[in-house]
Design a protein around this motif. Structure first.
Motif, PDB file in Angstrom:
ATOM      1  N   CYS A   1     -44.517 -55.923  34.628  1.00 32.27           N
ATOM      2  CA  CYS A   1     -44.065 -57.243  34.146  1.00 32.27           C
ATOM      3  C   CYS A   1     -44.246 -58.304  35.222  1.00 32.27           C
ATOM      4  O   CYS A   1     -44.591 -59.455  34.929  1.00 32.27           O
ATOM      5  CB  CYS A   1     -42.608 -57.168  33.712  1.00 32.27           C
ATOM      6  SG  CYS A   1     -42.375 -56.271  32.159  1.00 32.27           S
TER       7      CYS A   1
ATOM      8  N   ASN B   1     -37.689 -58.936  28.216  1.00 32.11           N
ATOM      9  CA  ASN B   1     -37.260 -59.177  29.594  1.00 32.11           C
ATOM     10  C   ASN B   1     -37.037 -57.846  30.297  1.00 32.11           C
ATOM     11  O   ASN B   1     -36.002 -57.218  30.164  1.00 32.11           O
ATOM     12  CB  ASN B   1     -35.978 -60.014  29.598  1.00 32.11           C
ATOM     13  CG  ASN B   1     -35.594 -60.446  31.004  1.00 32.11           C
ATOM     14  OD1 ASN B   1     -36.370 -60.312  31.941  1.00 32.11           O
ATOM     15  ND2 ASN B   1     -34.391 -60.971  31.136  1.00 32.11           N
ATOM     16  N   GLN B   2     -38.056 -57.392  31.011  1.00 31.26           N
ATOM     17  CA  GLN B   2     -37.979 -56.107  31.709  1.00 31.26           C
ATOM     18  C   GLN B   2     -38.231 -56.302  33.198  1.00 31.26           C
ATOM     19  O   GLN B   2     -39.052 -57.128  33.586  1.00 31.26           O
ATOM     20  CB  GLN B   2     -39.021 -55.127  31.144  1.00 31.26           C
ATOM     21  CG  GLN B   2     -38.864 -54.832  29.674  1.00 31.26           C
ATOM     22  CD  GLN B   2     -39.987 -53.926  29.171  1.00 31.26           C
ATOM     23  OE1 GLN B   2     -40.792 -53.419  29.946  1.00 31.26           O
ATOM     24  NE2 GLN B   2     -40.013 -53.720  27.868  1.00 31.26           N
TER      25      GLN B   2
ATOM     26  N   MET C   1     -42.836 -61.513  25.831  1.00 32.57           N
ATOM     27  CA  MET C   1     -42.524 -60.103  26.054  1.00 32.57           C
ATOM     28  C   MET C   1     -41.034 -59.913  26.273  1.00 32.57           C
ATOM     29  O   MET C   1     -40.289 -60.872  26.506  1.00 32.57           O
ATOM     30  CB  MET C   1     -43.302 -59.574  27.264  1.00 32.57           C
ATOM     31  CG  MET C   1     -42.947 -60.224  28.591  1.00 32.57           C
ATOM     32  SD  MET C   1     -43.934 -59.557  29.937  1.00 32.57           S
ATOM     33  CE  MET C   1     -43.204 -60.427  31.333  1.00 32.57           C
TER      34      MET C   1
ATOM     35  N   PRO D   1     -45.772 -53.645  27.553  1.00 36.72           N
ATOM     36  CA  PRO D   1     -46.267 -54.502  28.633  1.00 36.72           C
ATOM     37  C   PRO D   1     -47.631 -54.080  29.164  1.00 36.72           C
ATOM     38  O   PRO D   1     -48.378 -54.919  29.678  1.00 36.72           O
ATOM     39  CB  PRO D   1     -45.188 -54.374  29.710  1.00 36.72           C
ATOM     40  CG  PRO D   1     -44.493 -53.095  29.416  1.00 36.72           C
ATOM     41  CD  PRO D   1     -44.547 -52.931  27.933  1.00 36.72           C
TER      42      PRO D   1
END
Length: 299
Positions: free
Chosen positions: A104, A98-99, A96, A73
């Motif tokens: 993010c 999923n964090q 990207m 990220p």
């Protein structure tokens, strides 16, 4: 919208747009069909030199949308930042993991569209379509506003409208009250004279700018007709003319409000011709049949 429709929609939006892709080496072989919908696309693997070459890449490559896909990220955020520094109009689309992290959240706020992994091809079509469509809408709105501003500057309308806005607000209030009197069934010389006075004032205001000055004549003629109207002509056969008068007065009220208050510019010549025709029919209805010819020839 179905998945097939999104595919067609992206093809329509992207056929004159140019795509720049940054990723870890996964997207090209998996989604080449998606990229091929664009007029052109350029593919770059993300590496340690990416950030130092972005500006040069954007300078030498026509770019409308940048697509970024990597599991890092920080790389995504840095690329997004560099692109936005170069040109804020370029669409940023990000894929990207999923964090839940601060970086993010920053990416989500910076990018025009974000797609989380794993995803289906249809999801990519939808995200790219939505991002491009929104950007094009903003561009069109900006272009319209700039054209509108240039029109105001070129014609001097802005100063003219500012100068008479307060006067028109007062006129609008008086016209509204006159419409209420007409709708209540009030008939008589006093009402017609009051309305004629307002119509004459409006005509005078219109003379003060070349864009509207040609309207003055029709307002002066309508005012004169109202002042000269013979109420001995009123009978069952002429009552319909008063309905026309109500609608004409309401149309004038609405046009003044749109033009001077809301600053919505419809074609003044369309308004003029519509008003002329309405007055023509009003005079025919307000005048007994044996006098119709002479009264119509007033115009």
């Amino acid at each position: 919208m179905s998945n097939h429709e999104y595919t067609n929609f992206l093809s329509l939006l992207a056929k004159e747009r140019h795509l720049l892709v940054y990723d870890d080496g996964i997207l090209l072989k998996e989604y080449k069909d998606v990229f091929s919908t664009f007029a052109s696309y350029r593919y770059n693997n993300i590496n340690e030199n990416t950030l130092t070459t972005i500006s040069r890449m954007l300078l030498t490559t026509k770019t409308d949308i940048v697509l970024i896909y990597t599991n890092n990220p920080i790389y995504i955020f840095d690329i997004c930042t560099e692109v936005k520094k170069f040109d804020r109009t370029i669409v940023l689309s990000v894929i990207m993991q999923n964090q839940r992290s601060d970086i993010c959240k920053k990416i989500i706020n910076l990018a025009d569209s974000v797609l989380a992994t794993p995803f289906e091809t249809d999801n990519l079509y939808k995200k790219l379509s939505a991002a491009l469509a929104f950007k094009l809408m903003v561009y069109e709105m900006s272009h319209t506003l700039n054209t509108h501003k240039k029109f105001l500057d070129d014609t001097g309308l802005d100063a003219y409208l500012d100068n008479y806005e307060q006067d028109v607000r007062i006129i609008l209030d008086r016209l509204y009250r006159l419409i209420e009197r007409l709708q209540s069934g009030e008939l008589g010389e006093e009402l017609f004279c009051d309305l004629a006075k307002e119509i004459e004032i409006i005509g005078t205001i219109f003379t003060y700018h070349h864009y509207t000055s040609h309207l003055a004549t029709i307002f002066d003629e309508m005012s004169a007709f109202l002042r000269m109207y013979d109420f001995e002509d009123v009978d069952l056969s002429t009552l319909e003319g008063f309905d026309y008068l109500v609608e004409i007065t309401r149309d004038i009220h609405n046009y003044l409000e749109s033009f001077f208050i809301k600053r919505i510019f419809s074609d003044v010549y369309v308004f003029e011709h519509s008003l002329h025709d309405s007055i023509f029919f009003m005079i025919r209805r307000l005048t007994k049949s044996e006098n119709t010819k002479s009264d119509v020839e007033f115009f």
